[in-house]
Design a protein around this motif. Structure first.
Motif, PDB file in Angstrom:
ATOM      1  N   LYS A 156       0.977  -1.248  -0.102  1.00 56.15           N
ATOM      2  CA  LYS A 156       0.009   0.194  -0.054  1.00 56.15           C
ATOM      3  C   LYS A 156       0.955   1.282   0.033  1.00 56.15           C
ATOM      4  O   LYS A 156       1.835   1.227   0.530  1.00 56.15           O
ATOM      5  N   SER A 157       0.558   2.269  -0.800  1.00 54.81           N
ATOM      6  CA  SER A 157       1.000   3.358  -0.873  1.00 54.81           C
ATOM      7  C   SER A 157       0.174   4.639  -1.368  1.00 54.81           C
ATOM      8  O   SER A 157      -0.924   4.428  -1.536  1.00 54.81           O
ATOM      9  N   GLU A 158       0.617   5.949  -1.114  1.00 58.51           N
ATOM     10  CA  GLU A 158      -0.055   7.265  -1.498  1.00 58.51           C
ATOM     11  C   GLU A 158      -0.361   7.193  -2.701  1.00 58.51           C
ATOM     12  O   GLU A 158      -1.508   7.308  -3.272  1.00 58.51           O
ATOM     13  N   GLU A 159       0.600   6.493  -3.766  1.00 56.66           N
ATOM     14  CA  GLU A 159       0.267   6.610  -5.213  1.00 56.66           C
ATOM     15  C   GLU A 159      -0.048   5.090  -5.717  1.00 56.66           C
ATOM     16  O   GLU A 159       0.075   4.269  -4.869  1.00 56.66           O
ATOM     17  N   PRO A 160      -0.777   4.908  -6.813  1.00 57.02           N
ATOM     18  CA  PRO A 160      -1.232   3.616  -7.131  1.00 57.02           C
ATOM     19  C   PRO A 160       0.039   2.621  -7.570  1.00 57.02           C
ATOM     20  O   PRO A 160       0.833   3.214  -8.268  1.00 57.02           O
ATOM     21  N   VAL A 161      -0.199   1.524  -6.930  1.00 61.85           N
ATOM     22  CA  VAL A 161       1.140   0.623  -7.252  1.00 61.85           C
ATOM     23  C   VAL A 161       0.379  -0.742  -7.787  1.00 61.85           C
ATOM     24  O   VAL A 161      -0.740  -0.744  -7.951  1.00 61.85           O
ATOM     25  N   TYR A 193       5.788  -3.080  -3.170  1.00 61.55           N
ATOM     26  CA  TYR A 193       5.611  -2.227  -4.349  1.00 61.55           C
ATOM     27  C   TYR A 193       6.963  -1.918  -4.990  1.00 61.55           C
ATOM     28  O   TYR A 193       7.028  -1.365  -6.184  1.00 61.55           O
TER      29      TYR A 193
END
Length: 398
Positions: free
Chosen positions: A35-40, A132
């Motif tokens: 999980k990340s703030e940007e799409p992965v 990611y």
């Protein structure tokens, strides 16, 4: 076995719920680490397989053997889960224990376990590395944190297929499902009468036999005839008379003297004089130091000693190479210093240098055949300003 990773498997998980727990564990790890703030990108089975192949830590035959092993029976699945939970420390996690308990009450037909994704995700959880950032297009380096966790995941796969059938059977018996050892729930608990509270001084209702009220006691009958005691038989006393003692005329018998004549001694075979063994020509720092002092003593410049540390590595700032041949020479002098590196890839020698102008030495490193078999030379000028100089050698930058 009573460790934390074995106990839940023995008491709660049967063979039907093992794949369910493995699937839920994989989803939980991926949801936590990818999980990340940007799409992965999703960490799928194909992405995990491509990552292992790109890193060069496992091949296709090993993956096929592992897939055939876990598909052959529940014993291999149980052992694989046990090893994975123990190696990564997931057995001590409370959320994993709750996830395992919840898996016992689920009956799901979709139980396809992605073992490659599970292995990489579990070792990434142990290292605290996000999934990611593992990109098959740019595989991690061998000695980087990402490369090390991918290597441990591949080692886990190889360890499962390298275990013999006998070891697998023995470990499977120790990890077998034992439903009777689990904690009973409210439905399986037997109905019993409530236990009344007892006072501080409570005598347990245990039957005690006291000697004063025993049914069978010891009784003595005075009229009973006792058996007569048998008398002890004594023999005649032991005496020694004068006839038993030998007289003074009796002398000890002496044997003739033993004499050895010269003709009875065998002649000794003289061994040929030992010849000195030829010693191999080995150069030492003392020979080179003597030659340097004799060569530069006409300059009337004092000489002092300093240390040269030669470091031989495969990559820059990497681990040292053991047993690499190193030779140190000085131009115009036939003597030299030669030796091999230690386990840390270090060759240390002490060399004389001129106090004011210093002295230049040539260092030759002979690489082994598997690394090219070439001889690499570097020149270094030593002076008395420093007590030790370091000269690194490495085959590649990264």
């Amino acid at each position: 076995m009573t460790d934390l990773a074995t106990k839940p498997l023995l008491t709660q998980l049967d063979d039907a719920h093992l794949p369910i727990f493995a699937v839920r564990l994989t989803d939980w790890l991926i949801a936590d680490l990818n999980k990340s703030e940007e799409p992965v990108a999703d960490f799928t089975k194909s992405r995990a397989k491509a990552l292992l192949l790109a890193a060069g830590v496992v091949d296709d035959p090993t993956m096929h053997d592992f897939a055939r092993l876990v598909a052959g029976g529940s014993t291999a699945v149980r052992i694989a889960l046990h090893d994975l939970l123990t190696e990564t420390g997931l057995a001590e996690n409370e959320e994993v224990a709750a996830l395992l308990t919840a898996s016992t009450a689920i009956s799901n037909s979709d139980t396809t376990v992605s073992w490659l994704s599970l292995s990489i995700a579990a070792h990434a959880w142990k290292s605290g590395y996000p999934l990611y950032q593992l990109d098959p297009a740019s595989p991690p380096g061998e000695y980087s944190p990402a490369g090390q966790l991918v290597k441990r995941a591949a080692t886990f796969l190889r360890h499962q297929i390298q275990r013999s059938a006998t070891e697998r059977d023995k470990l499977g018996k120790k990890l077998a499902y034992a439903p009777g050892d689990g904690t009973p729930n409210l439905e399986t608990m037997a109905d019993g009468q409530p236990i009344a509270p007892v006072p501080p001084h409570f005598r347990p209702p245990i039957p005690v036999n006291y000697p004063e009220v025993a049914r069978e006691t010891l009784q003595i009958n005075e009229s009973e005839q006792q058996p007569a005691q048998s008398n002890v038989t004594r023999n005649a006393p032991l005496t020694i008379t004068s006839d038993d003692i030998p007289g003074e005329s009796q002398q000890p018998v002496r044997m003739p003297e033993i004499r050895i004549r010269a003709d009875q001694v065998p002649a000794r075979r003289q061994s040929p004089p030992s010849q000195p063994r030829p010693q191999p020509n080995r150069s030492s720092s003392g020979n080179l130091g003597t030659a340097v002092r004799q060569r530069f003593r006409r300059d009337k410049e004092p000489l002092r000693s300093t240390k040269l540390r030669v470091i031989v590595q495969d990559v820059q700032d990497g681990p040292g190479l053991y047993g690499i041949q190193v030779q140190v020479r000085c131009q115009g002098i036939k003597a030299h210093v030669a030796g091999t590196t230690n386990r840390d890839g270090v060759f240390l020698c002490e060399l004389p240098v001129r106090v004011h102008s210093g002295l230049t030495y040539d260092v030759d490193v002979t690489w082994p055949r598997d690394l090219g078999g070439e001889v690499e030379r570097k020149s270094v000028t030593l002076n008395v300003d420093r007590t030790e100089f370091k000269l690194p050698f490495f085959r590649r930058l990264s």
